[in-house]
Every structure is written in structure tokens, then in C-alpha cells.
Design a protein around this motif. Structure first.
Motif, PDB file in Angstrom:
ATOM      1  N   PHE A  78       0.728  -1.239  -0.052  1.00 18.95           N
ATOM      2  CA  PHE A  78      -0.075  -0.020   0.240  1.00 18.95           C
ATOM      3  C   PHE A  78       0.970   1.387   0.139  1.00 18.95           C
ATOM      4  CE2 PHE A  78      -2.672  -3.268   2.224  1.00 18.95           C
ATOM      5  CZ  PHE A  78      -3.682  -3.156   1.608  1.00 18.95           C
ATOM      6  N   GLU A  79       0.333   2.165  -0.825  1.00 15.47           N
ATOM      7  CA  GLU A  79       1.045   3.551  -0.568  1.00 15.47           C
ATOM      8  C   GLU A  79       0.292   4.242   0.295  1.00 15.47           C
ATOM      9  OE1 GLU A  79       1.095   7.948  -2.914  1.00 15.47           O
ATOM     10  OE2 GLU A  79       0.871   6.011  -4.039  1.00 15.47           O
ATOM     11  N   GLY A  80       0.876   4.957   1.391  1.00 16.72           N
ATOM     12  CA  GLY A  80      -0.080   5.722   2.223  1.00 16.72           C
ATOM     13  C   GLY A  80       0.503   6.004   3.426  1.00 16.72           C
ATOM     14  N   ASP A  81      -0.001   6.704   4.623  1.00 22.18           N
ATOM     15  CA  ASP A  81       0.610   7.352   5.599  1.00 22.18           C
ATOM     16  C   ASP A  81       0.178   6.324   6.958  1.00 22.18           C
ATOM     17  OD1 ASP A  81       1.379   8.685   7.956  1.00 22.18           O
ATOM     18  OD2 ASP A  81       0.360  10.509   7.518  1.00 22.18           O
ATOM     19  N   ALA A  82       0.962   5.500   7.403  1.00 24.07           N
ATOM     20  CA  ALA A  82       0.542   4.458   8.240  1.00 24.07           C
ATOM     21  C   ALA A  82      -0.031   5.010   9.632  1.00 24.07           C
ATOM     22  CB  ALA A  82       1.915   3.675   8.550  1.00 24.07           C
ATOM     23  N   THR A  83       0.369   6.407   9.574  1.00 26.25           N
ATOM     24  CA  THR A  83      -0.318   6.713  11.177  1.00 26.25           C
ATOM     25  C   THR A  83      -1.704   7.410  10.929  1.00 26.25           C
ATOM     26  OG1 THR A  83       0.320   9.285  10.335  1.00 26.25           O
ATOM     27  CG2 THR A  83       2.056   8.144  11.301  1.00 26.25           C
ATOM     28  N   THR A  84      -2.495   6.943   9.667  1.00 24.79           N
ATOM     29  CA  THR A  84      -3.616   7.299   9.656  1.00 24.79           C
ATOM     30  C   THR A  84      -4.458   6.031   9.812  1.00 24.79           C
ATOM     31  OG1 THR A  84      -3.897   6.727   7.206  1.00 24.79           O
ATOM     32  CG2 THR A  84      -3.349   9.119   8.032  1.00 24.79           C
ATOM     33  N   TRP A  85      -3.660   4.834   9.958  1.00 26.85           N
ATOM     34  CA  TRP A  85      -4.281   3.521  10.219  1.00 26.85           C
ATOM     35  C   TRP A  85      -4.919   3.570  11.522  1.00 26.85           C
ATOM     36  CZ3 TRP A  85      -2.287  -1.274   7.667  1.00 26.85           C
ATOM     37  CH2 TRP A  85      -1.958  -1.434   6.344  1.00 26.85           C
TER      38      TRP A  85
END
Length: 161
Positions: A78-85
């Protein structure tokens, strides 16, 4: 604390080109292998590598048999910001976090506190994680990791209490 084939689940936070995710799935045969990468260019390269390996059959590159290809296909990048999980509900979490900002680490500490992991591998010392707000974790050992570039870094293995 070990990866158990077919049972353990694995996530690499800041997965870069996906190499650690691919190894977890293909070598340890975890039931689920996931990578999340914030940098768009790296995430695209990881997906491209995965796709190229899947398109090439064993006769083309002499490496991947059908079982290995199936395992590689099961990796999720996944591309993205893990802090938003919301949380990281994986048995094993790996992060090469030496390059993460204090803000990112603090946000990750909050997510880790909500997560049901068993093992966390980080390059940050226990005292630093405590200051960032990580709770209910303890170091069971440290190991020296050598990068492909030949650098040595100390990694810390944590277990959730």
C-alpha cells in the motif's frame, strides 16, 4: 516470538521497495504479509517489482517456481500514511524507523498502543519509545542488522505485554 508459517501475520511500516515484505511471505510463509510506504515513488517501484516478478515465470528468470509466485502474489503493498491507520493488527510489526520524524513516531506509538501485535522490531531504543508514549511493551533483546549498503544498525525486539 518467532514467525510461524501459515499463522503469523506481518506488516512492514515504511516498506520501501517491499523487500522485507516479500521475504516474510516467501521465506517465513506468514499467512499475511503487508507493506505500507509513505513515499509515492518507492511504493510504485515496489508494486512494479512485484508485478514484474509475477509476470516472469520460472523459465524466464530461473528463480520463482509456482509456489513462490503464489506467495508473492499474496503480498499486499500500500502507498499511504501508516499513522492514519486505526491500528496494526498483525502478530509481527517491522519498521526501519531510523528516518521517521518524532511527530511520526509519536503518532505511531499511539497506534501501536491500540494494536494487538506480539512482536515489534524497531531501530529506536526503549527509552525513546517510552518518551513518545508507547506503553505495554518491553525489549527482549537487541541485534545488529547489516543493510545491503554495508551499514550496521542496532535493532530492538519488543514484545507487547
Amino acid at each position: 516470538c518467532r514467525l510461524i508459517p501459515g499463522v503469523s501475520t506481518f506488516i512492514d511500516i515504511g516498506s520501501g521497495y517491499g523487500k522485507v515484505v516479500f521475504h516474510a511471505k516467501m521465506s517465513a510463509d506468514v499467512s499475511r504479509a503487508v507493506g505500507v510506504e509513505y513515499v509515492e515513488a518507492r511504493a510504485k517501484i515496489a508494486s512494479k517489482i512485484q508485478n514484474e516478478l509475477l509476470v516472469c515465470g520460472p523459465q524466464d528468470i530461473g528463480i520463482l517456481d509456482s509456489i513462490a509466485q503464489r506467495k508473492l502474489h499474496d503480498c499486499s503493498l500500500f502507498e499511504g500514511d501508516a499513522t492514519t491507520w486505526k491500528s496494526f493488527d498483525f502478530s509481527h510489526i517491522y519498521m526501519y524507523d531510523r528516518v521517521f520524524s518524532k511527530k511520526t513516531l509519536s503518532l505511531l506509538a499511539k497506534k501501536l498502543n491500540k494494536s494487538s501485535y506480539i512482536v515489534l522490531i524497531s531501530y529506536r531504543r526503549f527509552e525513546e519509545w517510552q518518551q513518545l508514549g508507547l506503553k505495554n511493551a518491553r525489549v527482549i533483546r537487541s541485534i545488529t542488522m547489516r543493510t545491503t549498503g554495508g551499514q550496521n544498525f542496532k535493532a530492538y525486539i519488543y514484545v507487547k505485554e
